[in-house]
Design a protein around this motif. Sequence first.
Motif, PDB file in Angstrom:
ATOM      1  N   ASN A 123      15.054  -7.782  -1.126  1.00 29.92           N
ATOM      2  CA  ASN A 123      14.868  -7.071   0.131  1.00 29.92           C
ATOM      3  C   ASN A 123      15.149  -5.589  -0.080  1.00 29.92           C
ATOM      4  N   ILE A 124      14.273  -4.734   0.459  1.00 30.11           N
ATOM      5  CA  ILE A 124      14.500  -3.295   0.311  1.00 30.11           C
ATOM      6  C   ILE A 124      15.315  -2.809   1.511  1.00 30.11           C
ATOM      7  N   GLY A 125      16.555  -2.453   1.231  1.00 32.62           N
ATOM      8  CA  GLY A 125      17.449  -1.945   2.270  1.00 32.62           C
ATOM      9  C   GLY A 125      17.452  -0.435   2.272  1.00 32.62           C
TER      10      GLY A 125
ATOM     11  N   GLY B 110       0.868  -1.176   0.000  1.00 35.84           N
ATOM     12  CA  GLY B 110       0.000   0.000   0.000  1.00 35.84           C
ATOM     13  C   GLY B 110       0.898   1.217   0.000  1.00 35.84           C
ATOM     14  N   SER B 111       0.431   2.297   0.563  1.00 34.04           N
ATOM     15  CA  SER B 111       1.291   3.479   0.627  1.00 34.04           C
ATOM     16  C   SER B 111       0.777   4.421   1.686  1.00 34.04           C
ATOM     17  N   THR B 112       1.707   5.068   2.379  1.00 32.06           N
ATOM     18  CA  THR B 112       1.344   6.240   3.175  1.00 32.06           C
ATOM     19  C   THR B 112       0.642   7.221   2.245  1.00 32.06           C
TER      20      THR B 112
ATOM     21  N   THR C   6      12.195  10.625  -3.013  1.00 36.08           N
ATOM     22  CA  THR C   6      10.972  11.337  -2.617  1.00 36.08           C
ATOM     23  C   THR C   6       9.825  10.332  -2.613  1.00 36.08           C
ATOM     24  N   THR C   7       9.164  10.209  -1.459  1.00 37.94           N
ATOM     25  CA  THR C   7       8.026   9.285  -1.338  1.00 37.94           C
ATOM     26  C   THR C   7       6.939   9.956  -0.496  1.00 37.94           C
ATOM     27  N   PRO C   8       5.703   9.444  -0.552  1.00 40.64           N
ATOM     28  CA  PRO C   8       4.657   9.983   0.321  1.00 40.64           C
ATOM     29  C   PRO C   8       5.057   9.920   1.798  1.00 40.64           C
TER      30      PRO C   8
ATOM     31  N   ASN D 281      10.440  -7.917  -0.085  1.00 43.16           N
ATOM     32  CA  ASN D 281      10.324  -7.531   1.320  1.00 43.16           C
ATOM     33  C   ASN D 281      10.541  -6.031   1.415  1.00 43.16           C
ATOM     34  N   ASN D 282       9.443  -5.288   1.573  1.00 42.31           N
ATOM     35  CA  ASN D 282       9.539  -3.822   1.462  1.00 42.31           C
ATOM     36  C   ASN D 282       9.379  -3.075   2.775  1.00 42.31           C
ATOM     37  N   ILE D 283       8.691  -3.695   3.747  1.00 38.58           N
ATOM     38  CA  ILE D 283       8.344  -2.911   4.954  1.00 38.58           C
ATOM     39  C   ILE D 283       9.599  -2.437   5.687  1.00 38.58           C
TER      40      ILE D 283
ATOM     41  N   MET E 116       5.289   8.529  -5.321  1.00 43.67           N
ATOM     42  CA  MET E 116       5.166   7.070  -5.394  1.00 43.67           C
ATOM     43  C   MET E 116       5.984   6.410  -4.287  1.00 43.67           C
ATOM     44  N   ALA E 117       5.321   5.539  -3.503  1.00 45.82           N
ATOM     45  CA  ALA E 117       5.989   4.774  -2.453  1.00 45.82           C
ATOM     46  C   ALA E 117       6.791   3.626  -3.057  1.00 45.82           C
ATOM     47  N   THR E 118       7.745   3.112  -2.297  1.00 45.24           N
ATOM     48  CA  THR E 118       8.581   2.036  -2.852  1.00 45.24           C
ATOM     49  C   THR E 118       7.802   0.732  -3.008  1.00 45.24           C
ATOM     50  N   GLY E 119       7.005   0.377  -1.971  1.00 47.31           N
ATOM     51  CA  GLY E 119       6.254  -0.884  -2.053  1.00 47.31           C
ATOM     52  C   GLY E 119       5.236  -0.856  -3.175  1.00 47.31           C
ATOM     53  N   ARG E 120       4.488   0.247  -3.260  1.00 51.21           N
ATOM     54  CA  ARG E 120       3.495   0.371  -4.335  1.00 51.21           C
ATOM     55  C   ARG E 120       4.189   0.392  -5.692  1.00 51.21           C
TER      56      ARG E 120
ATOM     57  N   VAL F  11      -4.624  -8.588   3.475  1.00 48.49           N
ATOM     58  CA  VAL F  11      -4.583  -7.692   4.629  1.00 48.49           C
ATOM     59  C   VAL F  11      -4.111  -8.492   5.841  1.00 48.49           C
ATOM     60  N   GLY F  12      -2.990  -8.073   6.412  1.00 52.45           N
ATOM     61  CA  GLY F  12      -2.470  -8.774   7.584  1.00 52.45           C
ATOM     62  C   GLY F  12      -1.197  -8.116   8.067  1.00 52.45           C
ATOM     63  N   ASP F  13      -0.767  -8.553   9.250  1.00 47.80           N
ATOM     64  CA  ASP F  13       0.449  -8.003   9.868  1.00 47.80           C
ATOM     65  C   ASP F  13       1.628  -8.900   9.483  1.00 47.80           C
TER      66      ASP F  13
ATOM     67  N   ALA G 235      19.062   2.887  15.038  1.00 47.49           N
ATOM     68  CA  ALA G 235      18.246   1.667  14.993  1.00 47.49           C
ATOM     69  C   ALA G 235      17.958   1.281  13.540  1.00 47.49           C
ATOM     70  N   TYR G 236      17.616   2.276  12.738  1.00 45.87           N
ATOM     71  CA  TYR G 236      17.309   2.045  11.311  1.00 45.87           C
ATOM     72  C   TYR G 236      18.551   1.547  10.573  1.00 45.87           C
ATOM     73  N   ALA G 237      19.692   2.211  10.834  1.00 42.41           N
ATOM     74  CA  ALA G 237      20.931   1.808  10.163  1.00 42.41           C
ATOM     75  C   ALA G 237      21.282   0.364  10.502  1.00 42.41           C
TER      76      ALA G 237
HETATM   77  N1  NAD Z   1      11.733   7.056   1.412  1.00 47.31           N
HETATM   78  C1  NAD Z   1      13.044   6.901   1.415  1.00 47.31           C
HETATM   79  O1  NAD Z   1      13.804   7.862   1.207  1.00 47.31           O
HETATM   80  C2  NAD Z   1      13.635   5.524   1.623  1.00 47.31           C
HETATM   81  C3  NAD Z   1      14.997   5.414   1.527  1.00 47.31           C
HETATM   82  C4  NAD Z   1      15.570   4.183   1.730  1.00 47.31           C
HETATM   83  C5  NAD Z   1      14.783   3.085   1.998  1.00 47.31           C
HETATM   84  N2  NAD Z   1      13.427   3.209   2.080  1.00 47.31           N
HETATM   85  C6  NAD Z   1      12.657   1.996   2.405  1.00 47.31           C
HETATM   86  O2  NAD Z   1      11.470   1.860   1.671  1.00 47.31           O
HETATM   87  C7  NAD Z   1      10.575   0.988   2.409  1.00 47.31           C
HETATM   88  C8  NAD Z   1       9.160   1.536   2.630  1.00 47.31           C
HETATM   89  O3  NAD Z   1       8.870   2.540   1.814  1.00 47.31           O
HETATM   90  P1  NAD Z   1       7.386   2.865   1.312  1.00 47.31           P
HETATM   91  O4  NAD Z   1       7.587   4.103   0.492  1.00 47.31           O
HETATM   92  O5  NAD Z   1       6.727   1.697   0.676  1.00 47.31           O
HETATM   93  O6  NAD Z   1       6.626   3.218   2.710  1.00 47.31           O
HETATM   94  P2  NAD Z   1       5.114   3.471   3.028  1.00 47.31           P
HETATM   95  O7  NAD Z   1       5.054   3.811   4.488  1.00 47.31           O
HETATM   96  O8  NAD Z   1       4.488   4.459   2.094  1.00 47.31           O
HETATM   97  O9  NAD Z   1       4.390   2.068   2.767  1.00 47.31           O
HETATM   98  C9  NAD Z   1       4.629   0.981   3.600  1.00 47.31           C
HETATM   99  C10 NAD Z   1       3.334   0.241   3.817  1.00 47.31           C
HETATM  100  O10 NAD Z   1       3.609  -0.803   4.763  1.00 47.31           O
HETATM  101  C11 NAD Z   1       2.443  -1.008   5.521  1.00 47.31           C
HETATM  102  N3  NAD Z   1       2.805  -1.685   6.773  1.00 47.31           N
HETATM  103  C12 NAD Z   1       3.370  -1.151   7.859  1.00 47.31           C
HETATM  104  N4  NAD Z   1       3.529  -2.071   8.805  1.00 47.31           N
HETATM  105  C13 NAD Z   1       3.022  -3.228   8.312  1.00 47.31           C
HETATM  106  C14 NAD Z   1       2.879  -4.541   8.833  1.00 47.31           C
HETATM  107  N5  NAD Z   1       3.304  -4.845  10.066  1.00 47.31           N
HETATM  108  N6  NAD Z   1       2.325  -5.503   8.063  1.00 47.31           N
HETATM  109  C15 NAD Z   1       1.907  -5.190   6.802  1.00 47.31           C
HETATM  110  N7  NAD Z   1       2.012  -3.958   6.257  1.00 47.31           N
HETATM  111  C16 NAD Z   1       2.564  -2.989   7.007  1.00 47.31           C
HETATM  112  C17 NAD Z   1       1.864   0.381   5.729  1.00 47.31           C
HETATM  113  O11 NAD Z   1       0.457   0.334   5.981  1.00 47.31           O
HETATM  114  C18 NAD Z   1       2.208   1.086   4.412  1.00 47.31           C
HETATM  115  O12 NAD Z   1       1.116   1.136   3.511  1.00 47.31           O
HETATM  116  C19 NAD Z   1      11.202   0.770   3.753  1.00 47.31           C
HETATM  117  O13 NAD Z   1      11.895  -0.446   3.767  1.00 47.31           O
HETATM  118  C20 NAD Z   1      12.155   1.945   3.841  1.00 47.31           C
HETATM  119  O14 NAD Z   1      13.183   1.727   4.772  1.00 47.31           O
HETATM  120  C21 NAD Z   1      12.837   4.410   1.901  1.00 47.31           C
END
Ligand code: NAD
Length: 288
Positions: free
Chosen positions: A157-159, A27-29, A206-208, A107-109, A34-38, A79-81, A171-173
Motif C-alpha cells: 500500500n502506498i501511504g 498511469g500518470s498525471t 518530485t512527481t508529475p 495499491n497506489n491511488i 516519474m509518478a509513483t504508480g507508473r 481501464v476502470g474505476d 483529510a489526507y493525513a
Molecule cells: N507526490 C508526492 O510527493 C507523494 C508523497 C507521498 C505519497 N504520495 C502518494 O502517491 C500516490 C499517487 O501518486 P502518483 O504519482 O502515481 O499520482 P498520479 O496522479 O500521477 O497517478 C495516479 C493515477 O491514478 C489514476 N486514478 C485516479 N483515480 C482513479 C480511480 N478512481 N480508478 C483508477 N485510477 C484512478 C489517475 O488517472 C492517475 O493516472 C498517492 O497514493 C499519493 O498519496 C505521493
Amino acid sequence: MNTDSTGPGPSRRGRVAGKVAIVTGAGSTPGPGMATGRGCAIVLADEGASVLVADIAGDRAEQTCEIIRGRGGIAHPFVGDTSRADGCAAMVDAAVAAFGTVDILVNNIGVSVAGNVVDTSEEDWDRVHRLGLKTMFLAAQAAVPVMAAEGSGAVVNIGSIAATRGGNYVAYAAAKGGVEALTVDMAYSHGRQGIRVNAVAPGHITTPLLFSVVGVNAESEYRQRLAAASGVLGTNGDGWDVGRAATFLASDEARWITGVVLPVGAGATTVTPLMMAPHLRAVPAPGE
Ligand SMILES: NC(=O)c1ccc[n+]([C@@H]2O[C@H](COP(=O)([O-])OP(=O)(O)OC[C@H]3O[C@@H](n4cnc5c(N)ncnc54)[C@H](O)[C@@H]3O)[C@@H](O)[C@H]2O)c1
C-alpha cells in the motif's frame, strides 16, 4: 542517476520473475518526472513481473504499457474505476484472464486536499477517503481471495509521511493513517494464508502530480527547494524510488517482512526538526 520519465535502464535481476502484479493508478498525471504508480509498474515489469496497469484514464494506462513494452517487459492495460467494488472485481478478473493469477497488488491511488478540520468540506473528506483509503480496501478485498487460493501473495500500500507528520492536510493525513492501520490489520489476518502486507510511505518526492500543482514553470525552483529541505540527504526522490521500494517489499527477498511501513523520504522522519534549521534557512517557506 537519471530520474526523468525515460529513467534508468531496466535492472534485470528477476526479483519478481514469473509473478503477476496489479498496480492501481499506474498511469500518470501528465508532466515532467516519474509518478509513483507508473514507477511501481515499470520497476516490477523490469524485474520480471507481468503487470496489469490499472487506471481510470485509458490513455494513461496505455502509455505506461508502452513504456514497459519498450523496455522489454510484459504489461496489459485495465481501464476502470478502482474506487468502486465492481471496478476492483473487474480489475482482478482482468489480471486472471490476462496472466492466470494475482501474486502482487500495489495499491497506489491517493489524492490530497489542503485544509484543517474547520475548512475542509465534508465532500472533500469523503473524496479523499474514497480515493485514498476505501479504494485500497476494495482492491484488496477482490485480490486477496485469489492470493489465498494460491497460498501466497504480497500487497504493498502506498501511504505517505503525512500519516505521522502534520502539514494542514487533515483529510489526507487521516486517510494515510488509515492506510497504515489497514496494512497492519491485513498483515495479521492474512499472514497464515501466506500473504504479506506492507506499506511504502513516500516523503516529499518530485512527481508529475506535484508539478501539475506548483506549475511546471516553478519546476526547477521546487526541485531545489525539496532537495534542500525535505530530508537529510539533500537530494530529490521520485516515483522510481517508490517503485524500487515497493518491488523489494513485493519480492521474495522480503519473504519475512510483513506489517511494516517503509519510509522512502531521505530520512525526513528520522531527524530532530531543529537540526534541519541550517538547511531550511537556505530556502523560502511554503507560500513565501
Ligand atoms: N507526490 C508526492 O510527493 C507523494 C508523497 C507521498 C505519497 N504520495 C502518494 O502517491 C500516490 C499517487 O501518486 P502518483 O504519482 O502515481 O499520482 P498520479 O496522479 O500521477 O497517478 C495516479 C493515477 O491514478 C489514476 N486514478 C485516479 N483515480 C482513479 C480511480 N478512481 N480508478 C483508477 N485510477 C484512478 C489517475 O488517472 C492517475 O493516472 C498517492 O497514493 C499519493 O498519496 C505521493
